[in-house]
Motif scaffolding. Structure first.
Motif, mmCIF file in Angstrom:
data_model
loop_
_atom_site.group_PDB
_atom_site.id
_atom_site.type_symbol
_atom_site.label_atom_id
_atom_site.label_comp_id
_atom_site.label_asym_id
_atom_site.label_seq_id
_atom_site.Cartn_x
_atom_site.Cartn_y
_atom_site.Cartn_z
ATOM 1 N N PRO A 142 21.469 54.302 34.849
ATOM 2 C CA PRO A 142 21.442 55.687 33.970
ATOM 3 C C PRO A 142 22.808 56.194 33.656
ATOM 4 C CG PRO A 142 19.639 55.529 35.558
ATOM 5 C CD PRO A 142 20.521 54.274 35.853
ATOM 6 N N TYR A 143 23.528 56.139 34.924
ATOM 7 C CA TYR A 143 24.727 56.807 34.629
ATOM 8 C C TYR A 143 25.868 56.179 33.687
ATOM 9 C CZ TYR A 143 26.182 53.460 38.386
ATOM 10 O OH TYR A 143 26.552 52.488 38.864
ATOM 11 N N ASP A 144 25.654 54.785 33.317
ATOM 12 C CA ASP A 144 26.592 54.205 32.409
ATOM 13 C C ASP A 144 25.929 53.430 31.110
ATOM 14 O OD1 ASP A 144 25.488 51.766 33.128
ATOM 15 O OD2 ASP A 144 27.343 51.454 34.390
ATOM 16 N N GLU A 145 24.588 54.166 30.898
ATOM 17 C CA GLU A 145 23.758 53.319 29.854
ATOM 18 C C GLU A 145 24.269 53.293 28.437
ATOM 19 O OE1 GLU A 145 19.973 55.330 29.816
ATOM 20 O OE2 GLU A 145 20.849 57.079 29.955
ATOM 21 N N THR A 146 25.283 54.327 28.122
ATOM 22 C CA THR A 146 26.035 54.253 26.742
ATOM 23 C C THR A 146 27.131 53.430 26.747
ATOM 24 O OG1 THR A 146 25.072 56.603 26.385
ATOM 25 C CG2 THR A 146 26.829 55.836 25.046
ATOM 26 N N TYR A 147 28.187 53.954 27.775
ATOM 27 C CA TYR A 147 29.396 53.128 27.546
ATOM 28 C C TYR A 147 29.766 52.779 29.273
ATOM 29 C CZ TYR A 147 30.111 55.304 23.036
ATOM 30 O OH TYR A 147 29.759 55.596 22.099
ATOM 31 N N ALA A 148 30.333 51.433 29.327
ATOM 32 C CA ALA A 148 30.736 51.325 30.862
ATOM 33 C C ALA A 148 31.927 50.790 30.524
ATOM 34 C CB ALA A 148 29.860 50.295 31.637
ATOM 35 N N HIS A 149 33.302 51.206 30.402
ATOM 36 C CA HIS A 149 34.413 50.945 29.787
ATOM 37 C C HIS A 149 35.696 51.336 30.612
ATOM 38 C CE1 HIS A 149 34.023 54.773 28.198
ATOM 39 N NE2 HIS A 149 34.654 54.558 27.058
ATOM 40 N N LYS A 150 37.038 51.010 30.066
ATOM 41 C CA LYS A 150 38.152 51.714 30.755
ATOM 42 C C LYS A 150 38.485 51.279 32.212
ATOM 43 C CE LYS A 150 38.078 55.178 27.122
ATOM 44 N NZ LYS A 150 38.305 56.440 26.734
ATOM 45 N N SER A 151 39.026 49.940 32.305
ATOM 46 C CA SER A 151 39.023 49.297 33.705
ATOM 47 C C SER A 151 40.225 49.766 34.447
ATOM 48 C CB SER A 151 39.182 47.771 33.474
ATOM 49 O OG SER A 151 37.948 47.419 32.961
ATOM 50 N N PHE A 152 40.162 50.021 35.770
ATOM 51 C CA PHE A 152 41.211 49.752 36.528
ATOM 52 C C PHE A 152 40.938 49.111 37.806
ATOM 53 C CE2 PHE A 152 44.651 50.368 39.494
ATOM 54 C CZ PHE A 152 45.937 50.721 38.730
ATOM 55 N N VAL A 153 41.223 47.793 38.061
ATOM 56 C CA VAL A 153 40.764 46.825 38.985
ATOM 57 C C VAL A 153 41.666 46.733 40.052
ATOM 58 C CG1 VAL A 153 39.640 44.705 39.203
ATOM 59 C CG2 VAL A 153 39.501 45.799 37.010
ATOM 60 N N ILE A 154 41.399 46.575 41.382
ATOM 61 C CA ILE A 154 42.317 46.330 42.483
ATOM 62 C C ILE A 154 41.476 45.364 43.404
ATOM 63 C CG2 ILE A 154 43.737 48.356 42.023
ATOM 64 C CD1 ILE A 154 42.262 49.555 44.590
ATOM 65 N N LYS A 155 42.257 44.805 44.226
ATOM 66 C CA LYS A 155 41.764 44.000 45.507
ATOM 67 C C LYS A 155 42.243 44.655 46.575
ATOM 68 C CE LYS A 155 40.739 39.382 47.114
ATOM 69 N NZ LYS A 155 40.933 38.043 46.814
ATOM 70 N N TYR A 156 41.439 44.903 47.587
ATOM 71 C CA TYR A 156 42.063 45.479 49.097
ATOM 72 C C TYR A 156 41.086 45.306 50.112
ATOM 73 C CZ TYR A 156 43.150 48.848 52.478
ATOM 74 O OH TYR A 156 43.583 49.453 53.694
ATOM 75 N N LYS A 157 41.731 44.408 51.316
ATOM 76 C CA LYS A 157 40.902 43.992 52.287
ATOM 77 C C LYS A 157 39.937 42.983 51.762
ATOM 78 C CE LYS A 157 42.201 47.203 55.571
ATOM 79 N NZ LYS A 157 41.879 48.388 56.672
ATOM 80 N N GLY A 158 40.131 42.164 50.912
ATOM 81 C CA GLY A 158 39.192 40.911 50.542
ATOM 82 C C GLY A 158 38.170 41.539 49.500
ATOM 83 N N ILE A 159 38.075 42.812 49.236
ATOM 84 C CA ILE A 159 37.052 43.396 48.303
ATOM 85 C C ILE A 159 37.717 43.833 46.957
ATOM 86 C CG2 ILE A 159 35.313 45.186 47.747
ATOM 87 C CD1 ILE A 159 35.087 45.081 51.103
ATOM 88 N N VAL A 160 37.079 43.466 45.793
ATOM 89 C CA VAL A 160 37.376 43.902 44.503
ATOM 90 C C VAL A 160 36.772 45.307 44.203
ATOM 91 C CG1 VAL A 160 37.746 43.114 42.073
ATOM 92 C CG2 VAL A 160 37.820 41.457 43.862
ATOM 93 N N TYR A 161 37.583 46.147 43.430
ATOM 94 C CA TYR A 161 37.218 47.673 43.296
ATOM 95 C C TYR A 161 37.429 47.569 41.891
ATOM 96 C CZ TYR A 161 36.830 48.600 48.260
ATOM 97 O OH TYR A 161 36.435 48.671 49.520
ATOM 98 N N HIS A 162 36.254 47.709 41.154
ATOM 99 C CA HIS A 162 36.602 47.870 39.448
ATOM 100 C C HIS A 162 36.140 49.206 39.185
ATOM 101 C CE1 HIS A 162 36.187 45.793 35.207
ATOM 102 N NE2 HIS A 162 36.346 47.069 35.055
ATOM 103 N N PHE A 163 37.240 50.292 38.976
ATOM 104 C CA PHE A 163 36.875 51.469 38.526
ATOM 105 C C PHE A 163 36.800 51.577 36.877
ATOM 106 C CE2 PHE A 163 38.896 51.893 42.733
ATOM 107 C CZ PHE A 163 38.207 52.986 43.230
ATOM 108 N N TYR A 164 35.857 52.474 36.576
ATOM 109 C CA TYR A 164 35.611 52.555 35.057
ATOM 110 C C TYR A 164 34.899 53.919 34.757
ATOM 111 C CZ TYR A 164 30.819 51.176 36.180
ATOM 112 O OH TYR A 164 29.449 51.571 36.349
ATOM 113 N N CYS A 165 35.231 54.036 33.268
ATOM 114 C CA CYS A 165 34.566 55.389 32.732
ATOM 115 C C CYS A 165 33.168 55.049 32.561
ATOM 116 C CB CYS A 165 35.331 55.654 31.649
ATOM 117 S SG CYS A 165 34.579 57.211 30.744
ATOM 118 N N ALA A 166 32.249 55.830 33.044
ATOM 119 C CA ALA A 166 30.778 55.641 32.829
ATOM 120 C C ALA A 166 30.416 56.853 32.182
ATOM 121 C CB ALA A 166 29.941 55.578 34.361
#
Length: 369
Positions: A319-343
């Motif tokens: 529901p919070y990203d049902e219109t757009y899920a876009h504009k990435s910033f992706v990192i890997k820290y302590k074995g976990i990938v974090y994909h930040f984006y605009c919702a």
């Protein structure tokens, strides 16, 4: 019958040239198996949810950039309030809970080319996958490229790219200095057909190997000439610099072009010997199910990019990203990938969310009702 004389020297030279050309061509196109390996490495199937939302319905958050200093993480992001964009700073200890610290690029009360738009993006970050994600200094300064303009409204008017810098701590909220005039404009004498309309987000890396012949490389999206400029495609292009202030366009073609809609907001990470460009697509003719979604492309030389054709990295599903899920910033820290984006939800409320490669639970942050 007379036999022709053979020239082994020429034969060897031909074979060497052929091998060199073949190697160069192979390096331009990233093999399918490498693309699949990258996808398996960067995919984030678990949506944690929103991590930053506007303080009220009159504002929208966008374009997160994440960096590390000491034991803490920092996010620069942009806020739209009806007048235009300003750039803010937030802090986190765990990449999931964030505290706003304040502004770093603010509106100006005096006339100027960037009086009403200052959307900043940190430059010269360590781009090694799983690395330290620190900001690097050049000329004893930290740098940020930014989208600027003097027209009020959402991405209104003719936008240009400027450079900002600080010799102070980038982890402390304070106003950054600006170079005073744009470094790239759509009206420049060397503007290309694909960027002579208006310019948008930019991202700058430090390439010590100088693959382009220059240490600093900028990827930026821009709209160019068209029979109907208002509906022209938005594409990702390149510029280069030797000093972070004087920039010139590189090449005569975009590096990512889907010939319709938007291809934009490139962020570069290096995984082994492969450069990975995280970017978003929107309104492509061949993609009608989702309006906007996050993708990636790969390169060995920073110039020629192989586009991923498989599953999207992030797409609308909640529901919070049902219109757009876009504009990435992706990192890997302590074995976990974090994909930040605009919702963006159906009410056009706009915040910053994150998806992860491992289940981190669910956020309790929501948009205001």
């Amino acid at each position: 019958m007379k036999h022709q004389q053979r020239c082994p020297g020429l034969t060897i030279l031909f074979l060497l040239i052929f091998s060199f050309v073949r190697a160069q061509n192979n390096n331009i196109q990233v093999p399918e198996e490498v693309m699949q390996k990258v996808y398996n490495e960067v995919k984030t199937p678990y949506k944690y949810g929103l991590v930053m939302v506007p303080p009220d319905d009159g504002k929208k958050l966008d374009c997160p950039t994440i960096f590390k200093k000491g034991k803490s993480w920092y996010m620069t992001y942009i806020v739209y309030d009806g007048r235009g964009y300003e750039t803010w700073l937030a802090k986190s200890s765990n990449l999931l809970r964030w505290k706003t610290l304040g502004k770093i690029l603010s509106f100006a009360d005096t006339p100027g080319w960037d009086a009403n738009q200052k959307a900043g993006y940190n430059a010269l970050q360590d781009m090694h996958w799983g690395g330290n994600y620190q900001l690097q200094q050049y000329d004893n300064k930290y740098w940020m490229s930014y989208l600027g303009g003097n027209t009020t409204g959402y991405e209104a008017g003719r936008l240009s790219i400027g450079m900002a810098w600080t010799d102070k701590d980038p982890a402390v909220a304070h106003e950054w200095q600006r170079t005073g005039s744009p470094v790239l404009k759509s009206t420049d004498a060397d503007a290309r057909w694909y960027d002579n309309g208006t310019l948008f987000k930019s991202s700058v890396i430090w390439d010590a190997s100088k693959k382009t012949g220059h240490p600093f490389v900028m990827y930026y999206n821009a709209r160019g000439d068209s029979a109907n400029p208002g509906k022209a495609a938005e594409r990702i292009s390149m510029a280069v610099s030797d000093n972070m202030v004087d920039w010139k366009r590189y090449g005569t073609s975009p590096v990512i072009d889907h010939h319709a809609g938007i291809s934009g907001d490139a962020i570069i990470q290096k995984i082994d010997d492969c450069y990975v460009m995280f970017y978003f697509g929107a309104f492509w003719k061949e993609r009608k199910k989702y309006a906007a979604f996050n993708r990636f492309a790969c390169s060995y030389d920073l110039v020629n990019w192989t586009d991923w054709t498989g599953e999207d990295l992030v797409k609308p599903s909640e529901p919070y990203d049902e219109t757009y899920a876009h504009k990435s910033f992706v990192i890997k820290y302590k074995g976990i990938v974090y994909h930040f984006y605009c919702a963006v939800n159906s009410k056009e409320q706009r915040g910053i969310a994150v998806a992860t490669s491992a289940d981190k639970g669910k956020s309790n942050i929501t948009f205001s009702k």
